[in-house]
Design a protein around this motif. Sequence first.
Motif, PDB file in Angstrom:
ATOM      1  N   GLY A 217      50.862  -3.501 -99.766  1.00  0.00           N
ATOM      2  CA  GLY A 217      50.001  -4.692 -99.705  1.00  0.00           C
ATOM      3  C   GLY A 217      49.704  -5.161 -98.290  1.00  0.00           C
ATOM      4  N   TYR A 218      50.329  -4.536 -97.288  1.00  0.00           N
ATOM      5  CA  TYR A 218      50.214  -5.049 -95.912  1.00  0.00           C
ATOM      6  C   TYR A 218      48.756  -5.202 -95.453  1.00  0.00           C
ATOM      7  CZ  TYR A 218      55.105  -5.026 -94.204  1.00  0.00           C
ATOM      8  OH  TYR A 218      56.430  -5.311 -93.963  1.00  0.00           O
ATOM      9  N   LEU A 219      47.914  -4.215 -95.766  1.00  0.00           N
ATOM     10  CA  LEU A 219      46.521  -4.280 -95.282  1.00  0.00           C
ATOM     11  C   LEU A 219      45.790  -5.475 -95.887  1.00  0.00           C
ATOM     12  CD1 LEU A 219      45.112  -0.634 -95.117  1.00  0.00           C
ATOM     13  CD2 LEU A 219      45.282  -2.309 -93.270  1.00  0.00           C
ATOM     14  N   ASP A 220      46.023  -5.711 -97.173  1.00  0.00           N
ATOM     15  CA  ASP A 220      45.366  -6.862 -97.815  1.00  0.00           C
ATOM     16  C   ASP A 220      45.893  -8.175 -97.234  1.00  0.00           C
ATOM     17  OD1 ASP A 220      43.732  -5.402 -99.474  1.00  0.00           O
ATOM     18  OD2 ASP A 220      45.184  -5.350-101.118  1.00  0.00           O
ATOM     19  N   TYR A 221      47.210  -8.246 -97.012  1.00  0.00           N
ATOM     20  CA  TYR A 221      47.763  -9.471 -96.423  1.00  0.00           C
ATOM     21  C   TYR A 221      47.162  -9.703 -95.036  1.00  0.00           C
ATOM     22  CZ  TYR A 221      51.323  -8.954-100.079  1.00  0.00           C
ATOM     23  OH  TYR A 221      51.958  -8.818-101.284  1.00  0.00           O
ATOM     24  N   TRP A 222      47.065  -8.605 -94.286  1.00  0.00           N
ATOM     25  CA  TRP A 222      46.502  -8.666 -92.929  1.00  0.00           C
ATOM     26  C   TRP A 222      45.105  -9.282 -92.946  1.00  0.00           C
ATOM     27  CZ3 TRP A 222      48.081  -8.194 -88.070  1.00  0.00           C
ATOM     28  CH2 TRP A 222      47.154  -7.895 -87.066  1.00  0.00           C
ATOM     29  N   GLU A 223      44.271  -8.773 -93.849  1.00  0.00           N
ATOM     30  CA  GLU A 223      42.879  -9.252 -93.888  1.00  0.00           C
ATOM     31  C   GLU A 223      42.798 -10.714 -94.313  1.00  0.00           C
ATOM     32  OE1 GLU A 223      40.688  -7.756 -92.340  1.00  0.00           O
ATOM     33  OE2 GLU A 223      41.592  -5.772 -92.202  1.00  0.00           O
TER      34      GLU A 223
ATOM     35  N   PRO B 107      53.706   6.191-101.381  1.00  0.00           N
ATOM     36  CA  PRO B 107      52.724   5.117-101.170  1.00  0.00           C
ATOM     37  C   PRO B 107      53.178   4.063-100.154  1.00  0.00           C
ATOM     38  CG  PRO B 107      52.969   5.584-103.506  1.00  0.00           C
ATOM     39  CD  PRO B 107      54.000   6.415-102.814  1.00  0.00           C
ATOM     40  N   HIS B 108      54.478   3.710-100.162  1.00  0.00           N
ATOM     41  CA  HIS B 108      54.881   2.644 -99.225  1.00  0.00           C
ATOM     42  C   HIS B 108      54.865   3.138 -97.779  1.00  0.00           C
ATOM     43  CE1 HIS B 108      58.697   4.619-100.306  1.00  0.00           C
ATOM     44  NE2 HIS B 108      59.128   4.273 -99.120  1.00  0.00           N
ATOM     45  N   VAL B 109      55.108   4.459 -97.601  1.00  0.00           N
ATOM     46  CA  VAL B 109      55.054   5.021 -96.243  1.00  0.00           C
ATOM     47  C   VAL B 109      53.591   5.124 -95.797  1.00  0.00           C
ATOM     48  CG1 VAL B 109      55.636   7.007 -94.792  1.00  0.00           C
ATOM     49  CG2 VAL B 109      57.207   6.289 -96.611  1.00  0.00           C
TER      50      VAL B 109
END
Length: 225
Positions: free
Chosen positions: A153-159, A190-192
């Motif tokens: 989810g990091y990319l979505d949180y980032w945006e 997936p998490h990597v």
Amino acid sequence: MASVATVTRTTETVSPELQAYITDHTDPVDPVLAELAEETARLYPDQKGMQIGTEQGALTTLLTRIQGARDAVEIGTFTGYSALCFARGLPEDGRLLALDTSEEWTSVARRYWERAGVADRIDLRIGPALETLRALPEQEQFDIAFLDADKTGYLDYWEELVPRMRPGGLLLADNTLSHGRVVDSNNTEPHVQGIRDFNDRLMSDDRVTQVLLPIGDGLTLARKN
Ligand SMILES: C[S@@+](CC[C@H](N)C(=O)[O-])C[C@H]1O[C@@H](n2cnc3c(N)ncnc32)[C@H](O)[C@@H]1O
């Protein structure tokens, strides 16, 4: 991204002896943090590794103070260790928005925040963090943010977070080395891959200036320009 020039100084390999030395030369954890870590290890031996470490905790409090942060947000609270480190760096009228999906884990957190006298600075919201972030009022902004939940989810949180950061605001992301697996091309978990995509995205994001530090499992610091 090809670099024009690089200056490489290899980071020390941290032996157990060197780790002990580092810990001995970092502000010690106080009794509340120490007991929180102990209770977490006792109740959740299989998950205790999710907690940030001593040095990262000290760094978190220090960075929050250096930022002069008043408004903070954390994605991934678990039993509350990192949240307590953020809250301690905030002024009395500061606020940490802490996001997690687990009532059980965060019930431990709430007890320790009370004991540490910072519970009134922490606004815990239970639910999927992306939904909570998207439902925040448009004008809600932050001085410091911490990503430490599901890695896919990091990319979505980032945006969601970057537009909400004040200029000069600091974003921290944990586990950006994925225990070294980011450089193992045979590893397609997936998490990597989520962490690789995140790290690559930051390199092409001219809204921020960042550095990936080899502390703990990798901590990225990104300052909004
Ligand atoms: C690595 S732990 C956080 C550790 C914490 N920062 C600390 O130092 O103690 C990750 C946390 O993210 C939470 N989490 C996982 N997926 C989530 C989601 N979609 N939304 C919110 N929280 C989530 C988990 O419940 C877990 O408590």
